[in-house]
Design a protein around this motif. Structure first.
Motif, mmCIF file in Angstrom:
data_model
loop_
_atom_site.group_PDB
_atom_site.id
_atom_site.type_symbol
_atom_site.label_atom_id
_atom_site.label_comp_id
_atom_site.label_asym_id
_atom_site.label_seq_id
_atom_site.Cartn_x
_atom_site.Cartn_y
_atom_site.Cartn_z
ATOM 1 N N GLY A 19 1.406 -1.011 0.146
ATOM 2 C CA GLY A 19 0.163 -0.546 0.177
ATOM 3 C C GLY A 19 0.503 1.084 0.344
ATOM 4 N N CYS A 20 0.338 2.206 0.325
ATOM 5 C CA CYS A 20 0.718 3.713 0.485
ATOM 6 C C CYS A 20 1.668 4.371 1.529
ATOM 7 N N CYS A 50 -1.375 2.480 -5.487
ATOM 8 C CA CYS A 50 -2.699 2.609 -4.724
ATOM 9 C C CYS A 50 -2.756 1.860 -4.938
ATOM 10 N N TYR A 76 -8.495 2.604 -2.654
ATOM 11 C CA TYR A 76 -9.289 2.874 -1.583
ATOM 12 C C TYR A 76 -9.758 4.223 -1.850
ATOM 13 N N PRO A 77 -8.402 5.644 -1.954
ATOM 14 C CA PRO A 77 -9.207 6.698 -1.074
ATOM 15 C C PRO A 77 -10.125 7.402 -2.145
ATOM 16 N N ILE A 78 -9.885 6.726 -4.073
ATOM 17 C CA ILE A 78 -10.382 7.135 -5.160
ATOM 18 C C ILE A 78 -11.641 6.607 -4.958
ATOM 19 N N LYS A 79 -12.192 6.151 -4.070
ATOM 20 C CA LYS A 79 -13.756 5.066 -4.415
ATOM 21 C C LYS A 79 -15.026 6.308 -4.184
ATOM 22 N N SER A 80 -14.801 6.907 -3.139
ATOM 23 C CA SER A 80 -15.377 7.974 -3.151
ATOM 24 C C SER A 80 -15.639 8.867 -3.681
ATOM 25 N N VAL A 81 -14.741 9.264 -4.233
ATOM 26 C CA VAL A 81 -14.736 10.407 -5.773
ATOM 27 C C VAL A 81 -14.639 9.480 -6.585
ATOM 28 N N HIS A 82 -14.516 8.393 -7.282
ATOM 29 C CA HIS A 82 -14.616 7.768 -8.661
ATOM 30 C C HIS A 82 -14.637 6.517 -8.866
ATOM 31 N N HIS A 83 -15.610 5.788 -8.305
ATOM 32 C CA HIS A 83 -16.298 4.536 -8.207
ATOM 33 C C HIS A 83 -14.891 3.477 -9.132
ATOM 34 N N THR A 101 -12.686 4.079 -11.911
ATOM 35 C CA THR A 101 -10.666 4.761 -11.253
ATOM 36 C C THR A 101 -10.746 3.765 -10.367
ATOM 37 N N LEU A 131 -7.870 0.334 -10.113
ATOM 38 C CA LEU A 131 -6.327 1.194 -9.921
ATOM 39 C C LEU A 131 -6.590 -0.814 -9.243
ATOM 40 N N SER A 155 -9.752 -3.968 2.333
ATOM 41 C CA SER A 155 -11.574 -3.424 1.723
ATOM 42 C C SER A 155 -11.532 -3.755 0.187
ATOM 43 N N ALA A 201 -11.219 7.609 8.707
ATOM 44 C CA ALA A 201 -11.508 8.437 7.284
ATOM 45 C C ALA A 201 -11.606 9.566 7.430
ATOM 46 N N ASN A 211 -20.832 6.864 -0.819
ATOM 47 C CA ASN A 211 -19.617 6.488 -2.152
ATOM 48 C C ASN A 211 -21.063 7.352 -2.960
ATOM 49 N N ASN A 266 -19.893 10.578 -5.350
ATOM 50 C CA ASN A 266 -19.788 10.182 -6.641
ATOM 51 C C ASN A 266 -20.097 11.327 -7.640
#
Ligand SMILES: Cc1cc2nc3c(=O)[nH]c(=O)nc-3n(C[C@H](O)[C@H](O)[C@H](O)COP(=O)(O)OP(=O)(O)OC[C@H]3O[C@@H](n4cnc5c(N)ncnc54)[C@H](O)[C@@H]3O)c2cc1C
Ligand code: SF4
Ligand code: SF4
Ligand code: SF4
Ligand code: SF4
Ligand code: SF4
Ligand code: SF4
Lengths: 290, 177, 683
Positions: A8-9, A41, A44-51, A53, A57, A81, A197, B101, B105
């Motif tokens: 991980g990161c 990466c 995980y950190p992108i899941k709430s921004v862009h599913h 993507t 990843l 997760s 989180a 989520n 989004n």
């Protein structure tokens, strides 16, 4: 047993002692952990921004392990997760697998849905097994009282984790702690979230969440907190002093990663396990052993 | 009637009846309409206990009612700690953190990305990870007897390009680029 | 019998009727197109479409056509034959045709209902079904029905209030009735209750007279401590094998003096008191038990497990203790069966967040009934189990194990991976229907005993539909019971055994953080253990919720799809006592109707065996699930023989016979082949 270790990161930059101790202990227990340098990466950190993507990843990382014919062993619960979720979804949703494979193809990768993901500690619990662990103990830690923090993504949502431990009455970490001879401290807020989180969204709330647990564990007279995730470590380790200062309280609660606890019990020196490199130096604790 | 109402009475007159369907089409939002407002989620939510701005049950009700703008522009949707406590207990399998989520989004597409999340997304695009691995970091790793890790991972940025995430990150409120 | 057999020889003249069923079919399927598609099929003499074929007008039209067009076969494309096959067969008979010359195509359930979103395909499928039905109809043969005897006796399985009521109704009509109960006493769950909503009568005070009546009724025979092993036969003539467990106490000799109990050295948890008290190895479940005889629990009796003791035998002056009793299997023949095996309470250990089984002061609603009952473990004093103190603050949590889609909590490996605990801990999606009122009653009873106690009820919705129910709920509020809308996520135990509940109060908008002395979980009602096996023995289907499926959800709620088997009480779905008794009445009436018949016509669906081809291989005998075909020795060697009364016409024998010696009367190979061929035709 051979698995790809997914760092991980955070772990490889900020929690070297976790990585070090995990690899060391794994070696002793016959678990071969293979590094895959191209891992990125987890997503995980992108899941709430862009599913989409985030899923790509994760799928790319799964594909890297599949290329080598390995399952994945994770150290961070957030990585666990998203990688578990995506491996579960791709294994059960053919249409999604097809669409994902097509995009991965543009990167010259392919994934057929075979990789299984498990947290390092779950591998110890399920695959290495408590019996082998007990056999490997050379220096039972019966002088320690240790409170385990399960965190959330190690076992929830339970459906994608094959319900290997009960989210409402978890016991795997406590049993692993007991296996080292230490006393597993039970406490009321055991199942609560660290708050990590939302640290960047509402610091006050996040730190208050962490504080509730620090208070509870201190009251129980624990010598240390057993952690299995670098994000939780940020909350209980790196931020412990800040919480103490903000709320005008005092704690003396070193955090230990489970492989460090296990390593000590297996007779490995604390230097080899990087104990003094932890966010809070466990001086008093180490004094107890020698 | 309207003229005599006090300002702090929250009166809603315009609802978007399609919003619930929009959320249900989004990955993670599929089960939102099952919610029967039992309150189990909020009852066990540690964030809700500490911060009155956050109440998962209410957010779900607002979606079902169709308060689209209020929900998407509010910073409260970013407050879910994704601890999955409610997810395990919800008797209607609404999968609340996944619904949050889905909402986030959609909010991102409407230009309402939370700054902390934008920062993370940008870091990952740049380094392939949340933290840069520079020479110093690798030196330390070698000192400890750990393997070196390549700096950066260009395929991550490629994925952003394919999915259009770069464009989204530069969106303004209202969803325009 | 009307329905002349000479129809067979004539050229087929088929009438085809396509039903609209109002808009049920016509709303999706293009009925006119289907009608036209059938017009020129071979053998068709007339085609019509009807708004409602089953209506009087519809039926008369067919009867007229039969005369006018000299029809000798009829095809009706409408609903499922389960609904109206009987109607139309009767019509055929009245019109002088053999009823087996009818063929139905199900274009409602199989076309318009399932393919409601694709009218074009639904219409095509309807055409295909009609074409294939006509193809089969051409080959239909008239069949003669045989008559079966009807035994004027009934078996009721399950001796709860539903079974008791059904037995009493039947006994009262002079019908010999066997009441089979698996426990040592009849009474079921109602015997465990303290008072009953909404009138608060004492439960046993109203049940016990009925139980005594059962014991005294000369037409009723109680088979307690018994289970059904096997069910054979069919309506009018069921053969039921019942296994009776040994009580080791002679029911006729035991007078219930209790001398043995005083001396028995073995104490175990008392399941009737929900394990909150103890009983001896020789015991009577409760003082009013029927039959009023003691029983020895063979799992715990010292003599039966270790071979030494027999103290009870020494002290019993009546010589009632009989250690030489063994399992007895009896075969009982009856004309009808009523299933009334009730429910089982949901086991809240499946929701460990509520702490049942871990925290002593978290109890269930059934536990509460025992705790507050004068005959219970505390003699009616409300004391919490943890430390026997009187609870001053009591909380109830509603819908525990009900209204839960169960995805979050089903199937965990509890106990460190030793395996899931099975069905009784998996929450159920349906509303258990009685628990709102049960809680209203119990909360009221707390207030009644301790007016200064604080009582809170956490609920999602309060469901109090029923005579006098809403009024009772209102009375509870008036007494000061506080109803809180909001389902708690978790119960925490404090050091003093008190219980903390954090919840959202939806109405005030506050997060409530309250502490209670005792928490009562309103457990749901789930299908009783072993219902699956019992259903299998009788070929009954279960609905998705696990309870037994009724014959029709509206019109045949006390019947099943199997003729002669009826349902009463919670085995069909959770319900309260008045509804259980009402359904028992309906089931008893239906069973009595069956038993009042002199004979029952048996559909001639079974196999015809061509002795010349049968080689006596016994394959059919082995495969028949109903024991309805047996190979017998004849002068031509071993030959299969059909036992018509037992045969259900399933066709297994016909399909299995390797020499094609078996033909199913109403489903001949040529009929089926014609049907398949027609459906595969591309038109
Ligand atoms: C806590 C609680 C409180 C309640 N309070 C009230 C109230 O106040 N008022 C009210 O109207 N209703 C109340 N009810 C509902 C009431 O208990 C039911 O309506 C009633 O018991 C249903 O009767 P039954 O005969 O269908 O089932 P049961 O009472 O369950 O009886 C079924 C019988 O069948 C037997 N049996 C099961 N399987 C077999 C088998 N395979 N072979 C032979 N026998 C078998 C069982 O041993 C049992 O004796 C309450 C329910 C609960 C759980
Ligand atoms: S727990 Fe589920 S059903 Fe209940 S209010 Fe929350 S989302 Fe709705
Ligand atoms: S997942 Fe989110 S909404 Fe649910 S309990 Fe955790 S923080 Fe609250
Ligand atoms: S025969 Fe069947 S399909 Fe036709 S009207 Fe009657 S119920 Fe409806
Ligand atoms: S023989 Fe069994 S039932 Fe009789 S007294 Fe002894 S233990 Fe009790
Ligand atoms: S009756 Fe009431 S408590 Fe029982 S499941 Fe239905 S709503 Fe819940
Ligand atoms: S059709 Fe054949 S197999 Fe089926 S019940 Fe009748 S005899 Fe048995």
């Amino acid at each position: 047993m051979k698995m790809a270790v997914f760092l991980g990161c955070t772990v490889p930059v900020r929690n070297l002692s976790y990585e070090l101790s995990a690899k060391r202990v794994a070696g002793e227990l016959g678990l071969e952990l293979v590094d895959i340098p191209e891992f990125s990466c987890c997503g995980y950190p992108i899941k709430s921004v862009h599913h989409e993507t985030a899923y790509l990843l994760a799928a790319r990382n799964l594909a890297l392990a599949e290329e080598r014919g390995l399952d994945i062993c994770t150290l961070c619960s957030a990585c666990t997760s998203v990688l578990t979720e995506v491996s579960y979804e791709l294994a059960t949703n053919e249409a999604l697998l097809d669409a994902t494979s097509e995009t991965l193809g543009m990167l010259g990768k392919k994934y057929s849905g075979k990789v299984r993901v498990k947290h390092f500690v779950r591998v110890l619990y399920e695959d290495v097994g408590l019996k082998s662990i007990e056999r490997a103990i050379k220096r039972p830690l019966d002088m320690f009282r240790i409170a385990s923090h399960y965190g959330c993504h190690y076992l929830k949502p339970s459906k994608i984790y094959d319900r290997f431990d009960h989210p409402e009455a978890p016991e795997s970490l406590d049993r692993l702690v007991s296996a080292t001879g230490a006393f597993a401290v039970d406490y009321r807020t055991k199942k609560d979230c660290c708050g990590g989180a939302i640290l960047g969204v509402d610091e006050e709330t996040a730190l208050s969440m962490a504080r509730a647990k620090l208070d509870d564990i201190s009251d129980r007279g624990a010598d240390a907190i057993n952690l299995i995730c670098p994000f939780c470590s940020v909350m209980y380790g790196a931020n412990q002093r800040k919480i103490a200062a903000n709320h005008n309280v005092k704690y003396d609660l070193p955090i230990l990663y489970y492989p460090q606890i296990l390593g000590l019990a297996m007779g490995i020196s604390h230097e080899e396990l990087g104990l003094m490199q932890n966010p809070i130096r466990p001086r008093a604790l180490l004094a107890k052993i020698s | 009637m309207e003229s005599v109402r006090k300002k702090d009475v929250p009166v809603v007159t315009v609802l978007d009846p399609k919003f619930k369907y929009e959320v249900a089409r989004e990955p993670g939002g599929e089960n939102i309409k099952y919610c029967f407002q039992c309150g189990t989620c909020t009852s066990g939510c540690k964030v809700a206990e500490l911060d009155s701005k956050y109440n998962p049950r209410k957010i779900i009700k607002m979606v079902i009612l169709g308060m689209r703008e209020r929900v998407l522009s509010g910073d409260f949707i970013w407050l879910c700690a994704t601890c999955y406590t409610c997810h395990e207990r919800c008797p209607q399998d609404v999968r609340i953190p996944e619904v949050m989520n889905a909402l986030k989004n959609i909010a991102v597409r409407e230009g309402y990305i939370h700054p902390a999340f934008r920062a993370q997304a940008e870091l990952i695009a740049g380094h392939g990870r949340l933290y840069e691995i520079d020479e110093l970091a690798n030196e330390k790793r070698t000192d400890w007897g750990l393997t070196e890790i390549p700096q950066g991972c260009p395929e991550v940025a490629e994925i952003y390009g394919i999915t259009g995430l770069f464009d989204l990150l530069s969106r303004e409120v209202g969803g325009k680029t | 019998m009307p329905g002349m057999l000479q129809d067979a020889g004539r050229e087929p003249r088929i009438g085809v009727y396509i039903c609209h069923c109002g808009l049920n079919i016509a709303g999706v399927v293009d009925v006119e197109a289907v009608r036209e598609s059938a017009r020129f099929l071979q053998g068709v003499a007339v085609v019509r479409d009807n708004r409602y074929t089953c209506s009087e007008v519809g039926q008369k039209g067919i009867a007229d056509d039969i005369k006018e067009f000299k029809l000798n076969r009829v095809v009706i494309a409408s609903c499922s034959p389960r609904l109206h096959e009987k109607t139309f067969r009767t019509l055929m008979e009245k019109s002088g045709l053999n009823p087996h010359l009818l063929e139905m195509a199900n274009i409602r359930e199989h076309c318009s209902w399932v393919h409601y979103d694709d009218p074009v395909a639904a219409t095509q499928k309807a055409k295909d079904l009609v074409r294939s039905s006509v193809a089969r109809a051409r080959l239909l043969q008239p069949l003669l029905r045989t008559k079966g005897q009807v035994l004027p006796e009934v078996m009721v399985i399950g001796g709860g209030v539903a079974g008791i009521s059904a037995a009493l109704y039947l006994g009262g009509m002079g019908i010999k009735t066997y009441l089979v109960e698996k426990e040592p006493s009849i009474g079921g769950h109602m015997a465990m209750l303290d008072k009953t909503f909404p009138t608060l009568d004492c439960s046993l005070c109203i049940l016990s007279p009925k139980m005594v009546e059962v014991a005294e009724c000369e037409n009723i025979k109680i088979l307690s401590y018994s289970q059904v092993e096997k069910v054979e036969g069919q309506v009018g003539n069921f053969r039921v094998q019942v296994r009776r467990k040994p009580r080791y106490v002679n029911e006729d000799k035991c007078v219930g003096c209790g001398d043995c109990v005083a001396k028995c050295p073995v104490k175990v948890n008392d399941e009737f008191n929900r394990n909150m008290g103890t009983r001896k190895a020789i015991y009577i479940p409760f003082p009013q038990a029927i039959p009023p005889a003691y029983v020895i629990d063979d799992e715990n009796c010292r003599y039966l497990t270790q071979g030494k003791c027999k103290i009870c035998q020494a002290v019993c002056q009546r010589g009632a203790i009989e250690f030489d009793q063994t399992d007895q299997t009896e075969t009982i023949e009856v004309g009808a069966i009523i299933v009334a095996t009730g429910f089982e309470p949901y086991d809240p250990r499946g929701l460990p967040e509520y702490g049942y089984g871990r925290f002593p002061n978290v109890i269930t609603s059934l536990d509460f009934e025992r705790l507050i009952c004068a005959d219970g473990p505390t003699y009616g004093k409300l004391k919490r189990p943890g430390d026997s103190t009187v609870p001053k603050r009591v909380a109830f949590i509603q819908c525990v194990g009900s209204r839960d889609q169960a995805t979050g909590c089903a199937g965990y490996r509890l106990d460190g991976g030793t395996g899931s605990r099975g069905e009784s801990t998996d929450p159920k999606p349906y509303c258990s229907r009685v628990c709102c009122m049960v809680t209203a009653k119990q909360a009221f009873m707390v207030k009644e005993k301790h007016p200064d106690a604080e009582v809170y009820v956490y609920y999602i919705d309060m469901r109090t539909a029923g005579k006098g129910f809403e009024e009772f709920y209102q009375r509870g509020r008036h007494e000061g019971i506080v109803f809180l809308r909001g389902r708690p996520g978790e119960v925490e135990e404090k050091e003093d055994g008190c219980l903390r509940i954090i919840s959202e109060d939806l109405d005030s908008g506050c997060i409530l953080d309250l502490t209670f002395d005792m928490v009562v979980l309103a457990q749901g009602l789930i299908p009783p253990g072993g219902l699956g096996e019992l259903a299998q023995k009788m070929n009954l289907s279960r609905s998705e919720d696990g309870f037994l499926m009724e014959g029709h959800p509206k019109l045949r709620p006390a019947e099943t799809a199997i003729d002669g088997i009826y349902l009463a009480g919670c085995v069909q779905f959770p319900k309260d006592i008045p509804d259980s008794v009402a359904q028992a009445g309906a089931a008893a009436a239906a069973a009595a109707v069956t038993c009042s018949k002199e004979s029952i016509e048996i559909d001639p669906l079974g196999p015809v065996i061509d002795e010349a081809l049968c080689i006596g291989c016994r394959l059919c005998e082995v495969l028949c699930p109903y024991g309805a075909i047996k190979v017998e020795f004849t002068d031509k060697g071993p030959k299969a023989k059909s036992i018509e009364v037992a045969c259900k016409g399933c066709g297994v024998c016909g399909a299995s016979c390797s020499t094609k010696a078996i033909t199913m009367k109403h489903y001949t190979d040529s009929q089926l082949a014609a049907q398949v061929k027609a459906i595969l035709e591309v038109v």
